[in-house]
Design an enzyme around this catalytic site. Structure first.
Site, PDB file in Angstrom:
ATOM      1  N   ASN A  72       0.632  -1.533   0.024  1.00 38.77           N
ATOM      2  CA  ASN A  72      -0.210  -0.025   0.060  1.00 38.77           C
ATOM      3  C   ASN A  72       1.297   1.843  -0.288  1.00 38.77           C
ATOM      4  OD1 ASN A  72       0.186   0.826   2.621  1.00 38.77           O
ATOM      5  ND2 ASN A  72      -0.226  -0.835   2.978  1.00 38.77           N
ATOM      6  N   ASP A 114      -4.570  -5.316   5.197  1.00 37.94           N
ATOM      7  CA  ASP A 114      -5.838  -5.768   5.248  1.00 37.94           C
ATOM      8  C   ASP A 114      -5.855  -7.480   4.550  1.00 37.94           C
ATOM      9  OD1 ASP A 114      -6.643  -4.073   7.423  1.00 37.94           O
ATOM     10  OD2 ASP A 114      -7.863  -3.570   5.665  1.00 37.94           O
ATOM     11  N   LYS A 144     -14.245   3.358  15.306  1.00 42.81           N
ATOM     12  CA  LYS A 144     -12.830   2.378  15.621  1.00 42.81           C
ATOM     13  C   LYS A 144     -12.620   2.661  17.054  1.00 42.81           C
ATOM     14  CE  LYS A 144     -11.716   2.509  10.718  1.00 42.81           C
ATOM     15  NZ  LYS A 144     -10.745   3.464   9.449  1.00 42.81           N
TER      16      LYS A 144
HETATM   17  O1  C5P Z   1      -7.609  -0.086   8.991  1.00 45.94           O
HETATM   18  P1  C5P Z   1      -8.217   0.411  10.382  1.00 45.94           P
HETATM   19  O2  C5P Z   1      -8.645   1.917   9.302  1.00 45.94           O
HETATM   20  O3  C5P Z   1      -8.670  -0.369  10.459  1.00 45.94           O
HETATM   21  O4  C5P Z   1      -6.525   1.091  10.578  1.00 45.94           O
HETATM   22  C1  C5P Z   1      -7.390   1.705  12.042  1.00 45.94           C
HETATM   23  C2  C5P Z   1      -6.182   1.457  13.241  1.00 45.94           C
HETATM   24  O5  C5P Z   1      -5.918  -0.137  13.172  1.00 45.94           O
HETATM   25  C3  C5P Z   1      -4.812   1.752  12.922  1.00 45.94           C
HETATM   26  O6  C5P Z   1      -3.764   1.940  13.767  1.00 45.94           O
HETATM   27  C4  C5P Z   1      -4.009   0.561  12.051  1.00 45.94           C
HETATM   28  O7  C5P Z   1      -2.431   0.700  12.119  1.00 45.94           O
HETATM   29  C5  C5P Z   1      -4.666  -0.438  13.447  1.00 45.94           C
HETATM   30  N1  C5P Z   1      -5.104  -2.018  12.522  1.00 45.94           N
HETATM   31  C6  C5P Z   1      -4.335  -2.653  12.764  1.00 45.94           C
HETATM   32  N2  C5P Z   1      -4.573  -4.596  12.707  1.00 45.94           N
HETATM   33  C7  C5P Z   1      -5.211  -4.124  11.125  1.00 45.94           C
HETATM   34  C8  C5P Z   1      -5.960  -3.117  10.272  1.00 45.94           C
HETATM   35  C9  C5P Z   1      -5.547  -2.095  11.209  1.00 45.94           C
HETATM   36  O8  C5P Z   1      -3.447  -2.955  13.686  1.00 45.94           O
HETATM   37  N3  C5P Z   1      -5.680  -5.666  10.644  1.00 45.94           N
END
Ligand code: C5P
Length: 404
Positions: A212, A281, A339
């Site tokens: 990404n 993800d 979140k």
């Molecule tokens: O992808 P998302 O918007 O949910 O990310 C929100 C927070 O969660 C970020 O701080 C990201 O580093 C964390 N995250 C994570 N593991 C994932 C996806 C996101 O720790 N698989």
């Protein structure tokens, strides 16, 4: 709210006569870029290497060179120079000037200002390796260190005199970092920060991966500012082109699975966790052992979801402050709020990545910080380093409110 940003900003830079004078020009440029006011003083010998006009143009201030110049004395004045300094830096510092400071000689403007100042002094020596190793110089350095003067060791490498060895002036960027560390308020002492940064790479075959656009800049800014404010920092980073900040413990990872493993291993020792990484993800269901050949027909990839690392940490947390990041393209506050609660975070830093000056690969960000009490703090456009400072201010405010 107290801002960690309000720090002493007046640097007096003494330039003595060594070939590394040219690096002092870059040092001034970087300091001005970071918002410092820089007053340059040059010794007579330094004038042989670089003209005052160069420093004057870069610093935007006239350069002081003479103790007994009537115009300079009335305009700047040596006591004034000594008093206005929040920090006095000597870079490059020759064996001669170190010897003079150590023995209390004040026979020109720079040595007089050093004698008169009550500010901290940082000395960055640069000279031939044999001069640097000379016990007389080493004795002078020990004496000055004992008196509270700060030193940066010269680095090893090719020297302009043709020798190889320890004697090179550290890179201007490293001197700037040292300066930030000296002037910054140390209000994160005792904090052990676990920070994640950058993207993940999820391999597809031996050649290709899914990645990404994260540059890692936000996480690295958090790590750098954390160290400056006195914290112990462990940085778990996906692949980036950034130079790891000085003083951090760096753990390099590629995939989300590796990042998860590293975070789970480290998090119990941390007092706060800041997840700035753009965690992948999904990962390809199968890692193919051979390169996928080009063909005419479409191919399909099956992707499996990765674990949500932050959510796992949120479930297991045991006194740590958890800070997440939300990169959104719509409904910023609503999505971030969701979140914050779902992942059991203490704070979430949301940014709309479609907004100008915000998001991937830029040095600035426009963020909104949300807390568990429903506070929504929209911040203006600022550098990622300034934002890191603001995030730590909120972290400290949160700690103070829970301990009082
Ligand atoms: O992808 P998302 O918007 O949910 O990310 C929100 C927070 O969660 C970020 O701080 C990201 O580093 C964390 N995250 C994570 N593991 C994932 C996806 C996101 O720790 N698989």
């Amino acid at each position: 709210m107290t801002s960690g940003n309000r720090e002493p900003r007046n640097i007096v830079l003494g330039v003595s006569g060594g070939i590394a004078c040219y690096k002092a020009v870059e040092l001034v440029r970087l300091l001005v870029r970071d918002g410092f006011t820089v007053q340059v003083i040059m010794t007579r010998e330094a004038l042989e290497f670089v003209t005052p006009l160069t420093f004057q143009t870069i610093s935007g201030r006239s350069v002081a060179t003479e103790t007994f110049s009537l115009t300079q004395e009335s305009e700047i004045g040596h006591i004034n120079l000594a008093d206005q300094a929040d920090l006095l830096v000597i870079a490059p510092a020759t064996a001669n000037i170190i010897g003079k400071i150590a023995t209390g000689i004040a026979d020109d403007l720079l040595t007089t200002v050093i004698m008169a100042t009550r500010a901290q002094v940082l000395i960055a020596p640069s000279m031939n390796v044999h001069m640097y190793e000379n016990p007389i110089l080493q004795g002078n350095i020990s004496k000055l260190k004992g008196l509270g003067y700060h030193f940066m060791e010269p680095v090893e490498g090719y020297l302009a005199c043709g020798y190889e060895g320890r004697g090179r002036l550290p890179e201007p960027q490293d001197i700037v970092e040292e300066i930030h560390g000296l002037v910054k308020k140390k209000d994160l002492v005792g904090e052990r920060l676990l920070i994640t940064a950058g993207p993940n790479r999820e391999p597809l075959d031996p050649i290709r991966y899914i990645g990404n656009r994260s540059s890692g800049k936000m996480g690295y800014a958090l790590a750098r500012i954390g160290v400056r404010r006195g914290a112990e920092v462990t940085l778990i980073s996906g692949p980036t082109s950034l130079r790891p900040p000085q003083g951090v413990r760096l753990i390099s990872v590629l995939t989300a699975a590796e990042m998860r493993q590293a975070v789970l291993k480290e998090f119990s020792a941390a007092t706060a966790v800041l997840m700035a990484a753009a965690v992948a993800d999904y990962h390809p269901e199968k890692l193919l052992p051979k390169k996928i050949k080009r063909g005419r027909d479409p191919i399909q990839l099956r992707l499996k979801p990765n674990p949500d690392i932050l959510r796992e940490v949120g479930m297991r947390k045991n006194g740590q402050i958890l800070i997440g990041f939300a990169a959104e393209t719509e409904a910023l506050v609503a999505n971030a709020k969701k979140k914050l609660h779902e992942k059991n975070l203490d704070l979430i830093v949301a940014n709309n990545v479609t907004e100008e000056g915000s998001g991937f690969d830029v040095d600035t960000n426009v963020a909104t910080i949300l807390d568990r009490k429903g506070g929504v703090h929209s911040l203006p456009l600022m550098s990622k380093e300034e934002l890191a400072d603001r995030i730590y201010d909120y972290l400290l405010a949160l700690k103070n409110s829970t301990s009082s």
